[in-house]
Design a protein around this motif. Structure first.
Motif, PDB file in Angstrom:
ATOM      1  N   ASN A  95       0.827  -1.207   0.000  1.00  0.00           N
ATOM      2  CA  ASN A  95       0.000   0.000   0.000  1.00  0.00           C
ATOM      3  C   ASN A  95       0.862   1.259   0.000  1.00  0.00           C
ATOM      4  OD1 ASN A  95      -2.521  -1.256  -0.064  1.00  0.00           O
ATOM      5  ND2 ASN A  95      -2.519  -1.585   2.146  1.00  0.00           N
ATOM      6  N   ALA A  96       2.029   1.202   0.646  1.00  0.00           N
ATOM      7  CA  ALA A  96       2.935   2.350   0.633  1.00  0.00           C
ATOM      8  C   ALA A  96       3.447   2.616  -0.777  1.00  0.00           C
ATOM      9  CB  ALA A  96       4.112   2.107   1.589  1.00  0.00           C
ATOM     10  N   VAL A  97       3.760   1.547  -1.519  1.00  0.00           N
ATOM     11  CA  VAL A  97       4.210   1.708  -2.909  1.00  0.00           C
ATOM     12  C   VAL A  97       3.113   2.363  -3.744  1.00  0.00           C
ATOM     13  CG1 VAL A  97       4.778   0.440  -5.021  1.00  0.00           C
ATOM     14  CG2 VAL A  97       5.895  -0.165  -2.865  1.00  0.00           C
ATOM     15  N   LEU A  98       1.867   1.917  -3.553  1.00  0.00           N
ATOM     16  CA  LEU A  98       0.751   2.499  -4.308  1.00  0.00           C
ATOM     17  C   LEU A  98       0.503   3.948  -3.898  1.00  0.00           C
ATOM     18  CD1 LEU A  98      -1.882  -0.375  -4.521  1.00  0.00           C
ATOM     19  CD2 LEU A  98      -0.101   0.258  -6.148  1.00  0.00           C
ATOM     20  N   THR A  99       0.649   4.250  -2.606  1.00  0.00           N
ATOM     21  CA  THR A  99       0.458   5.622  -2.134  1.00  0.00           C
ATOM     22  C   THR A  99       1.447   6.560  -2.810  1.00  0.00           C
ATOM     23  OG1 THR A  99      -0.416   4.926   0.004  1.00  0.00           O
ATOM     24  CG2 THR A  99       0.519   7.133  -0.118  1.00  0.00           C
ATOM     25  N   GLN A 100       2.704   6.138  -2.892  1.00  0.00           N
ATOM     26  CA  GLN A 100       3.711   6.978  -3.530  1.00  0.00           C
ATOM     27  C   GLN A 100       3.451   7.103  -5.026  1.00  0.00           C
ATOM     28  OE1 GLN A 100       7.679   5.797  -2.421  1.00  0.00           O
ATOM     29  NE2 GLN A 100       7.198   5.787  -0.239  1.00  0.00           N
ATOM     30  N   PHE A 101       2.993   6.017  -5.656  1.00  0.00           N
ATOM     31  CA  PHE A 101       2.638   6.091  -7.076  1.00  0.00           C
ATOM     32  C   PHE A 101       1.511   7.100  -7.281  1.00  0.00           C
ATOM     33  CE2 PHE A 101       0.055   4.856 -10.694  1.00  0.00           C
ATOM     34  CZ  PHE A 101       1.003   4.708 -11.698  1.00  0.00           C
ATOM     35  N   ASP A 102       0.474   7.018  -6.438  1.00  0.00           N
ATOM     36  CA  ASP A 102      -0.661   7.929  -6.578  1.00  0.00           C
ATOM     37  C   ASP A 102      -0.260   9.372  -6.306  1.00  0.00           C
ATOM     38  OD1 ASP A 102      -2.379   5.901  -7.253  1.00  0.00           O
ATOM     39  OD2 ASP A 102      -3.110   5.577  -5.215  1.00  0.00           O
ATOM     40  N   LEU A 103       0.668   9.569  -5.375  1.00  0.00           N
ATOM     41  CA  LEU A 103       1.126  10.927  -5.069  1.00  0.00           C
ATOM     42  C   LEU A 103       1.694  11.586  -6.321  1.00  0.00           C
ATOM     43  CD1 LEU A 103       3.186  11.955  -1.950  1.00  0.00           C
ATOM     44  CD2 LEU A 103       3.854  12.754  -4.200  1.00  0.00           C
ATOM     45  N   PHE A 104       2.552  10.869  -7.027  1.00  0.00           N
ATOM     46  CA  PHE A 104       3.150  11.431  -8.234  1.00  0.00           C
ATOM     47  C   PHE A 104       2.183  11.373  -9.415  1.00  0.00           C
ATOM     48  CE2 PHE A 104       7.026  10.189  -5.817  1.00  0.00           C
ATOM     49  CZ  PHE A 104       7.546  11.460  -5.680  1.00  0.00           C
ATOM     50  N   SER A 105       1.275  10.406  -9.405  1.00  0.00           N
ATOM     51  CA  SER A 105       0.293  10.313 -10.487  1.00  0.00           C
ATOM     52  C   SER A 105      -0.588  11.550 -10.531  1.00  0.00           C
ATOM     53  CB  SER A 105      -0.569   9.063 -10.307  1.00  0.00           C
ATOM     54  OG  SER A 105      -1.546   8.974 -11.316  1.00  0.00           O
ATOM     55  N   ASP A 106      -0.986  12.047  -9.356  1.00  0.00           N
ATOM     56  CA  ASP A 106      -1.790  13.268  -9.320  1.00  0.00           C
ATOM     57  C   ASP A 106      -1.074  14.429  -9.998  1.00  0.00           C
ATOM     58  OD1 ASP A 106      -3.726  11.907  -7.949  1.00  0.00           O
ATOM     59  OD2 ASP A 106      -3.132  12.632  -5.973  1.00  0.00           O
ATOM     60  N   VAL A 107       0.244  14.445  -9.858  1.00  0.00           N
ATOM     61  CA  VAL A 107       1.045  15.516 -10.460  1.00  0.00           C
ATOM     62  C   VAL A 107       1.156  15.325 -11.968  1.00  0.00           C
ATOM     63  CG1 VAL A 107       3.342  16.557 -10.527  1.00  0.00           C
ATOM     64  CG2 VAL A 107       2.355  15.859  -8.332  1.00  0.00           C
ATOM     65  N   VAL A 108       1.476  14.092 -12.367  1.00  0.00           N
ATOM     66  CA  VAL A 108       1.756  13.827 -13.776  1.00  0.00           C
ATOM     67  C   VAL A 108       0.491  13.865 -14.625  1.00  0.00           C
ATOM     68  CG1 VAL A 108       2.707  12.129 -15.379  1.00  0.00           C
ATOM     69  CG2 VAL A 108       3.804  12.493 -13.163  1.00  0.00           C
ATOM     70  N   THR A 109      -0.636  13.401 -14.078  1.00  0.00           N
ATOM     71  CA  THR A 109      -1.862  13.312 -14.852  1.00  0.00           C
ATOM     72  C   THR A 109      -2.287  14.664 -15.411  1.00  0.00           C
ATOM     73  OG1 THR A 109      -2.643  11.401 -13.598  1.00  0.00           O
ATOM     74  CG2 THR A 109      -4.309  12.693 -14.745  1.00  0.00           C
ATOM     75  N   GLN A 110      -2.052  15.745 -14.659  1.00  0.00           N
ATOM     76  CA  GLN A 110      -2.455  17.072 -15.130  1.00  0.00           C
ATOM     77  C   GLN A 110      -1.703  17.493 -16.390  1.00  0.00           C
ATOM     78  OE1 GLN A 110      -2.182  19.959 -12.022  1.00  0.00           O
ATOM     79  NE2 GLN A 110      -3.988  19.205 -10.947  1.00  0.00           N
TER      80      GLN A 110
END
Length: 440
Positions: A95-110
């Motif tokens: 879950n920590a790996v996914l949390t970090q992925f989602d953290l950067f995903s929010d940035v990159v998706t824009q």
């Protein structure tokens, strides 16, 4: 009690399921569509992907280790509770790996948003320029920007702890969407860049002992010096903003803290931010110390007219009076401070504030009006300083400012993309030439 066949089989299946889901977490380069000009700068893209790949690799190692343990004799002698405890730890890591992925995903998706994605890439270039110092005082980390609601900006500094462990490989700056786009966005952005720079230079740690010393024997002024020490992290970031973009810093700050009167005068000694009313006055005082000009007093007087102090309770008035009385001395401490990281130089010297004098900024705007191409070749932070000065001087309308900044952000994004493409092509060409044994 031994683990038993069925619990061991069940946990083995769950471990394989973790690996299956982990395999579906792909690099951003494979899943995020965007035009090339909106791409992250290569250093940022590489740092993020490298950090996430390392996290996934470590998790796979742990899961395979657990599966190997389940097949071992040691597991057969362990209890089901012990096996479940080990598996629960793996799930937390997953879950920590996914949390970090989602953290950067929010940035990159824009970056896939029409127009805004390219402008964000341009803001990355502005951030890098605002953080850069001549003199190799530190190695600047990659900076990436994204948009969010709310009036203020925020930063997750590089090399700070991420949720689930590890440190962030890049600095991530949240920019308020409502400020897209005008020169005020630079005030928020460069303030957050100032937080990263302060951490790299150890400015807060070097200033705090000085301010504590000034509290000794200060009598009635001790409380005021104590508050300046409490607020020093935010003040240093404001100082960086004023030094980099000039008058655009306090005018942009005014837009952020233009709140109902009760909030503007709220004094909370536990808040790391200065009371908003004083913070704007302090930004103007720092500007006047760095580049003396009547505009700073004019801005401060306008702010006082917006929020007159009459009607405040006596205690608040006394505290604000003490803080203002010490403000010149406090600003002098900032301007003359020589932290060890700067090798004997002051902040004003390393930030090249002479280039941001109001008269020079106004002259550059007149020149760029005649020769616009020069503006596109100038450092982005200087461009925002010039445009902010032109707005303050009444030489540039808000409508023209927004159109101009949109073109500039697009230009910086495209230029950085083309420069990177050209550099990669050149590197590949050199590599090919050497491989083929032809003259390089």
């Amino acid at each position: 009690m031994a683990i038993g066949t069925y619990p061991a089989w069940f946990l083995m299946q769950e471990s394989r399921a973790l690996l299956t889901r982990l395999a579906r977490v792909k690099p951003f380069a494979l899943v995020e569509p965007m035009v090339p000009a909106a791409n992250l700068l290569p250093a940022a893209q590489s740092a993020i992907e490298g950090h996430l790949i390392a996290g996934r690799r470590e998790l796979r190692r742990l899961v395979h280790g657990f599966m190997g343990w389940l097949d071992s004799g040691a597991a057969q002698r362990a209890s089901a509770a012990e096996a479940q405890r080990r598996f629960a730890y793996l799930r937390l890591k997953f879950n920590a790996v996914l949390t970090q992925f989602d953290l950067f995903s929010d940035v990159v998706t824009q970056r896939s948003e029409s127009e805004s994605g390219v402008w964000l890439s341009g803001l990355d270039v502005l951030s890098a320029d605002a953080l850069a110092l001549r003199g190799r005082y530190y190695r600047a980390p990659p900076v990436i920007c994204y948009l969010d609601r709310g009036p203020g900006a925020a930063i997750r500094r590089a090399r700070t702890r991420l949720p689930g462990g590890g440190t962030s490989p890049v600095a991530v700056i949240r920019v308020p969407r409502e400020r897209m786009i005008g020169s005020g966005i630079a005030s928020s952005l460069v303030h957050e860049v100032g937080h990263q720079a302060a951490a790299l230079l150890g400015l807060v740690d070097s200033l705090r002992p000085v301010l504590r010393g000034l509290q000794q024997g200060a009598g009635d002024g001790a409380v005021a010096w104590g508050l300046y020490e409490r607020w020093i992290s935010e003040i240093v970031a404001d100082f960086w903003s004023v030094a980099r973009i000039g008058v655009a810093a306090p005018t942009g700050l005014m837009a952020v803290v233009s709140l109902p009167r009760a909030f503007v005068f709220r004094i909370n000694v536990d808040d790391p931010h200065p009371v908003p009313w004083l913070r704007v006055k302090l930004s103007c005082a720092m500007g006047d110390a760095l580049y003396p000009h009547p505009q700073w007093a004019r801005l401060a007087a306008m702010w006082e007219a917006f929020y007159p102090t009459r009607g405040l309770d006596a205690e608040s008035l006394r505290l604000l009076d003490r803080l203002q009385a010490l403000m010149p001395a406090f600003v002098s401490v900032l301007v003359q401070h020589r932290p060890a990281a700067l090798r004997g130089r002051t902040l004003a010297q390393v930030l090249d504030v002479a280039e941001r004098r109001p008269a020079r900024l106004s002259a550059l705007f007149r020149l760029w009006t005649r020769v616009p191409a020069l503006m596109y070749r100038a450092p982005p932070s200087l461009v925002f300083a010039v445009i902010g000065q032109a707005r303050c001087d009444g030489r540039l309308s808000p409508e023209d400012e927004s159109l101009l900044l949109g073109k500039l952000l697009t230009h910086w994004a495209l230029a950085s993309t083309l420069d990177t493409t050209q550099a990669c092509a050149a590197a590949q060409g050199r590599s090919f030439t050497v491989t083929e044994g032809e003259p390089s």
